[in-house]
Design a protein around this motif. Structure first.
Motif, PDB file in Angstrom:
ATOM      1  N   LEU A   1       0.811  -1.220   0.000  1.00  0.00           N
ATOM      2  CA  LEU A   1       0.000   0.000   0.000  1.00  0.00           C
ATOM      3  C   LEU A   1       0.846   1.272   0.000  1.00  0.00           C
ATOM      4  O   LEU A   1       0.314   2.365  -0.158  1.00  0.00           O
ATOM      5  CB  LEU A   1      -0.978   0.000   1.190  1.00  0.00           C
ATOM      6  CG  LEU A   1      -2.059  -1.093   1.143  1.00  0.00           C
ATOM      7  CD1 LEU A   1      -2.865  -1.109   2.427  1.00  0.00           C
ATOM      8  CD2 LEU A   1      -2.984  -0.921  -0.063  1.00  0.00           C
ATOM      9  N   GLY A   2       2.169   1.114   0.180  1.00  0.00           N
ATOM     10  CA  GLY A   2       3.062   2.267   0.044  1.00  0.00           C
ATOM     11  C   GLY A   2       3.113   2.742  -1.408  1.00  0.00           C
ATOM     12  O   GLY A   2       3.367   3.910  -1.695  1.00  0.00           O
ATOM     13  N   GLN A   3       2.887   1.780  -2.332  1.00  0.00           N
ATOM     14  CA  GLN A   3       2.980   2.085  -3.772  1.00  0.00           C
ATOM     15  C   GLN A   3       1.619   2.066  -4.474  1.00  0.00           C
ATOM     16  O   GLN A   3       1.380   2.789  -5.413  1.00  0.00           O
ATOM     17  CB  GLN A   3       3.877   1.040  -4.488  1.00  0.00           C
ATOM     18  CG  GLN A   3       5.143   0.637  -3.740  1.00  0.00           C
ATOM     19  CD  GLN A   3       6.106   1.794  -3.609  1.00  0.00           C
ATOM     20  OE1 GLN A   3       6.214   2.610  -4.516  1.00  0.00           O
ATOM     21  NE2 GLN A   3       6.772   1.899  -2.452  1.00  0.00           N
ATOM     22  N   LYS A   4       0.711   1.194  -4.027  1.00  0.00           N
ATOM     23  CA  LYS A   4      -0.568   0.983  -4.722  1.00  0.00           C
ATOM     24  C   LYS A   4      -1.743   1.325  -3.799  1.00  0.00           C
ATOM     25  O   LYS A   4      -1.580   1.466  -2.602  1.00  0.00           O
ATOM     26  CB  LYS A   4      -0.694  -0.491  -5.155  1.00  0.00           C
ATOM     27  CG  LYS A   4       0.464  -1.011  -6.029  1.00  0.00           C
ATOM     28  CD  LYS A   4       0.268  -0.626  -7.474  1.00  0.00           C
ATOM     29  CE  LYS A   4       1.198  -1.371  -8.431  1.00  0.00           C
ATOM     30  NZ  LYS A   4       2.600  -1.382  -8.093  1.00  0.00           N
ATOM     31  N   ASP A   5      -2.960   1.403  -4.416  1.00  0.00           N
ATOM     32  CA  ASP A   5      -4.147   1.803  -3.637  1.00  0.00           C
ATOM     33  C   ASP A   5      -4.926   0.637  -3.044  1.00  0.00           C
ATOM     34  O   ASP A   5      -5.768   0.832  -2.179  1.00  0.00           O
ATOM     35  CB  ASP A   5      -5.104   2.632  -4.520  1.00  0.00           C
ATOM     36  CG  ASP A   5      -4.541   4.032  -4.726  1.00  0.00           C
ATOM     37  OD1 ASP A   5      -3.747   4.447  -3.871  1.00  0.00           O
ATOM     38  OD2 ASP A   5      -4.879   4.670  -5.727  1.00  0.00           O
TER      39      ASP A   5
ATOM     40  N   LEU B   1       1.148   7.752   5.504  1.00  0.00           N
ATOM     41  CA  LEU B   1       0.382   8.530   6.486  1.00  0.00           C
ATOM     42  C   LEU B   1       1.305   9.061   7.590  1.00  0.00           C
ATOM     43  O   LEU B   1       1.146  10.191   8.057  1.00  0.00           O
ATOM     44  CB  LEU B   1      -0.736   7.670   7.104  1.00  0.00           C
ATOM     45  CG  LEU B   1      -1.599   8.397   8.149  1.00  0.00           C
ATOM     46  CD1 LEU B   1      -2.528   9.405   7.473  1.00  0.00           C
ATOM     47  CD2 LEU B   1      -2.421   7.434   8.987  1.00  0.00           C
ATOM     48  N   VAL B   2       2.272   8.236   7.984  1.00  0.00           N
ATOM     49  CA  VAL B   2       3.216   8.647   9.038  1.00  0.00           C
ATOM     50  C   VAL B   2       3.986   9.882   8.577  1.00  0.00           C
ATOM     51  O   VAL B   2       4.045  10.904   9.278  1.00  0.00           O
ATOM     52  CB  VAL B   2       4.191   7.493   9.400  1.00  0.00           C
ATOM     53  CG1 VAL B   2       5.295   7.985  10.340  1.00  0.00           C
ATOM     54  CG2 VAL B   2       3.439   6.335  10.035  1.00  0.00           C
ATOM     55  N   LYS B   3       4.550   9.809   7.366  1.00  0.00           N
ATOM     56  CA  LYS B   3       5.336  10.941   6.848  1.00  0.00           C
ATOM     57  C   LYS B   3       4.480  12.206   6.760  1.00  0.00           C
ATOM     58  O   LYS B   3       4.898  13.290   7.154  1.00  0.00           O
ATOM     59  CB  LYS B   3       5.913  10.585   5.470  1.00  0.00           C
ATOM     60  CG  LYS B   3       7.114   9.644   5.565  1.00  0.00           C
ATOM     61  CD  LYS B   3       7.923   9.595   4.310  1.00  0.00           C
ATOM     62  CE  LYS B   3       7.378   8.572   3.357  1.00  0.00           C
ATOM     63  NZ  LYS B   3       8.379   7.924   2.528  1.00  0.00           N
ATOM     64  N   LYS B   4       3.246  12.023   6.243  1.00  0.00           N
ATOM     65  CA  LYS B   4       2.336  13.161   6.043  1.00  0.00           C
ATOM     66  C   LYS B   4       2.012  13.838   7.387  1.00  0.00           C
ATOM     67  O   LYS B   4       2.105  15.044   7.545  1.00  0.00           O
ATOM     68  CB  LYS B   4       1.054  12.635   5.372  1.00  0.00           C
ATOM     69  CG  LYS B   4       0.209  13.701   4.679  1.00  0.00           C
ATOM     70  CD  LYS B   4      -0.796  13.051   3.726  1.00  0.00           C
ATOM     71  CE  LYS B   4      -1.836  12.242   4.528  1.00  0.00           C
ATOM     72  NZ  LYS B   4      -2.696  11.412   3.677  1.00  0.00           N
ATOM     73  N   GLU B   5       1.659  12.998   8.381  1.00  0.00           N
ATOM     74  CA  GLU B   5       1.232  13.531   9.683  1.00  0.00           C
ATOM     75  C   GLU B   5       2.393  14.173  10.459  1.00  0.00           C
ATOM     76  O   GLU B   5       2.221  15.173  11.141  1.00  0.00           O
ATOM     77  CB  GLU B   5       0.589  12.423  10.526  1.00  0.00           C
ATOM     78  CG  GLU B   5      -0.800  12.010  10.048  1.00  0.00           C
ATOM     79  CD  GLU B   5      -1.796  13.165  10.141  1.00  0.00           C
ATOM     80  OE1 GLU B   5      -2.093  13.616  11.250  1.00  0.00           O
ATOM     81  OE2 GLU B   5      -2.253  13.637   9.080  1.00  0.00           O
TER      82      GLU B   5
END
Length: 618
Positions: A285-289, A350-354
């Motif tokens: 899920l790091g690369q795909k949806d 999500l971790v990087k974004k948050e």
């Protein structure tokens, strides 16, 4: 004529002396070096294999010990003999880990005391130091195989919150693995060095290091000034990490398919398969949806948005800890100059974004987050080797300094290669009831028995008021000032009785003598630690006997004759083991006496409580 070694595998010139950087991790460990040609830090790996060695040890029936990937295969099939997360036990007593004891699938010995934990595998007892040494030995062997050159010197990283005992335990593990540990450095400091932060003397920065690994989360706030890293605050959760992300996915699939969760617990194989599939889904899920696959008859599916919704509460917990760390340091996010990302789980989008949103600035996340701590340790190793002239290297102590404890053991307070000036304090207590004095003997050297080290000074702390053994608290402080003069202070904290001595600089030793003392400590490491373990077991056994005898004498009326007879017999056997037994035999007899005395000790305790509470309302 100078001899030059050439690495046959790569054709590159070998350095005379290779100092490696080691990240001894809870989940994975690895080794890094500064590449002799590119001068850039690189993690060691064979061809296209991973640089990571799982921090797992398996003990086979035939006495064979395997470490890493091979040991990982036994986690499901032979959990009782497969040790993981030994780092969580470093320098800890059973009381420290009691509430999380169920986390370990192997036997962690509970001896109802604050002595250090031991792990029982079959009829053998291992300390966390010995377990960590197996991992370090594997890393050393691996590095030597890849570099085609002997590796005997290392910089090892530890979490910033590790205390003195945990740091010393890590040093001892290195020594037992045949490594001269030049420096123990904090993981967040290493990560900052890997990104080149703090390498130049003029750097003045405040850095947040966000470290989300497989099983643990740490946030550290560092201040860098004049090439010195100061840890301002740390926070985190030692039981929160990427494994919890995987667990959240597993629980979603269990709910969707109506699988009986208790059934899954019994079917270890199904649980392990689901766990591995969840880890695969997280990476995908790091690369795909969307991720679609199956385990047996179960069709498994999860989308990125579902995954992010599942883990959002966990990511929020890490940000709450970051908030606490900032508060403890008296700072806000605006005061942070750089944010460094460490740990495999920081790959999750999500971790990087948050984290970027929370700190309001771009992240240092370009290096492999699994390797960044080891890479920084290699940078530090290069500085110690004297190859990085930009960096200020402060004066350091050439040999460890410590005191003599029971059984003639050396207890190190200031490890060799500590920066000067430095100050370390540790608490000790008395061994006998009513003891009014303690003799403090100061030694210098790397061996486990004081008789093999160099005596520097001795003095008596007298006038300790009469108290039962274990009650006085004697704080011993070692302070080395900028002139290299060691001041040793002893203070009994309950009464305030105090004594101090000054030890002149530890010169009088030539470089050759220091070198020979170091070499001896590495050569004799195995037998030294075996003797230390035996002496510690003998001391523990003697104290256990004294306590048990005192307890029986005091509470004889509440005990049955059969209990007293069985205990007397167990004490006789333990006394016999102290005289002639091995460390494992003594530990087994201590454990037997423990098992025997626990039921009646609890019974007497309950009676005492009932008596004290009589007529009182709660």
């Amino acid at each position: 004529m100078a001899k030059i070694g050439i690495n046959i595998a790569t054709g590159s010139l070998q350095q005379e002396e290779m100092i490696v950087g080691i990240d001894l991790g809870t989940t994975n460990s690895l080794v890094a070096i500064i590449h002799p040609e590119s001068k850039k830090p690189v993690a060691l790996k064979e061809h296209n294999s991973s640089s990571l060695v799982p921090s797992i040890i398996h003990f086979g029936e035939d006495g064979a010990v395997s470490v890493g990937e091979t040991a990982r295969n036994y986690l499901v099939n032979d959990p009782a003999n497969t040790i993981f997360s030994a780092k969580r036990l470093m320098g800890k007593s059973y009381d420290d880990i009691r509430k999380n004891a169920s986390f370990f699938t192997y036997k962690v010995i509970d001896d109802n005391s604050d002595s250090l934990v031991k792990v029982q595998v079959g009829d053998k007892f291992y300390s966390p130091i010995e377990l960590s040494a197996f991992i370090l030995k594997e890393l050393k062997t691996r590095a030597e195989h890849i570099l085609k050159t002997p590796v005997s010197k290392a910089v090892i990283t530890v979490p910033a919150y590790f205390n003195d005992a945990q740091r010393q335990a890590t040093r001892d593990a290195g020594k037992l693995a045949g490594l001269d540990v030049l420096r123990i450095i904090n993981e967040p400091t290493a990560a900052s060095l890997a990104y080149g932060l703090g390498i130049h003397k003029e750097d003045e920065k405040t850095i947040a290091v966000y470290d989300l690994g497989g099983g643990t989360f740490d946030i550290s706030i560092l201040r860098i000034s004049n090439g010195i890293f100061e840890v301002m605050s740390t926070n985190g959760d030692t039981y929160l990490g990427g494994d919890d992300f995987d667990h959240a996915i597993v629980m979603k699939w269990i709910r969707e398919h109506g699988i009986d969760a208790t059934q899954v617990e019994q079917d270890k194989m199904l649980l392990q398969q689901l766990r591995l599939k969840a880890e695969e889904a997280k990476r995908h899920l790091g690369q795909k949806d969307v991720f679609i696959d199956h385990v047996g008859k179960y069709q498994l599916q999860i989308t990125t948005s579902e995954f992010e919704k599942l883990i959002d509460p966990l990511v929020k917990k890490t940000l709450e800890a970051s908030e606490r760390a900032l508060k403890d340091a008296g700072l806000t996010t605006a005061d942070i100059d750089d944010v460094v990302m460490v740990g495999g789980s920081t790959r999750v989008n999500l971790v990087k974004k948050e984290v970027a949103r929370f700190f309001g600035k771009p992240l240092h996340a370009s290096l492999n987050p699994d390797e960044v701590v080891a890479l920084g340790a290699a940078v530090q190793a290069e500085i110690l080797a004297g190859n990085n002239k930009d960096f200020l290297l402060l004066d350091i102590t050439p040999l460890s300094l410590g005191i003599e404890t029971m059984g003639g053991l050396m207890d190190v307070l200031i490890p060799r290669n500590s920066k000067i000036p430095t100050r370390i304090a540790r608490q000790y207590t008395t061994q006998k009831d009513g003891q009014s004095g303690i003799k403090i003997s100061v030694y210098q050297g790397e061996r486990d028995l004081v008789k093999d080290n160099r005596k520097l000074a001795a003095f008596n702390l007298t006038g300790i008021p009469s108290m039962p053994a274990g009650l006085p608290k004697v704080e011993l402080t070692f302070l080395i000032n900028a002139d290299g003069i060691l001041v040793v202070k002893a203070k009994e904290l309950r009464s305030g009785v105090e004594q101090a001595i000054e030890v002149k600089p530890q010169y009088g030793l030539t470089d050759e003598e220091v070198e020979s003392m170091l070499m001896e400590s590495i050569v004799h490491a195995k037998e030294d630690i075996a003797i230390r373990s035996l002496v510690e077991a003998q001391t523990e056994a003697s104290q256990m006997i004294d306590t048990t005898v005192a307890f029986i004498n005091k509470n004889r009326e509440y005990l049955e004759e059969a209990e007293i007879a069985a205990t007397t017999n167990a004490i006789d056997q333990l006394n016999q083991s102290i005289a002639t037994g091995t460390k494992d035999e003594i530990q087994a007899r201590i454990e037997a006496l423990n098992e025997l005395s626990r039921p009646y000790a609890e019974r007497v305790m309950d009676l005492a409580i009932a008596k004290a509470m009589k007529g009182k309302k709660i």
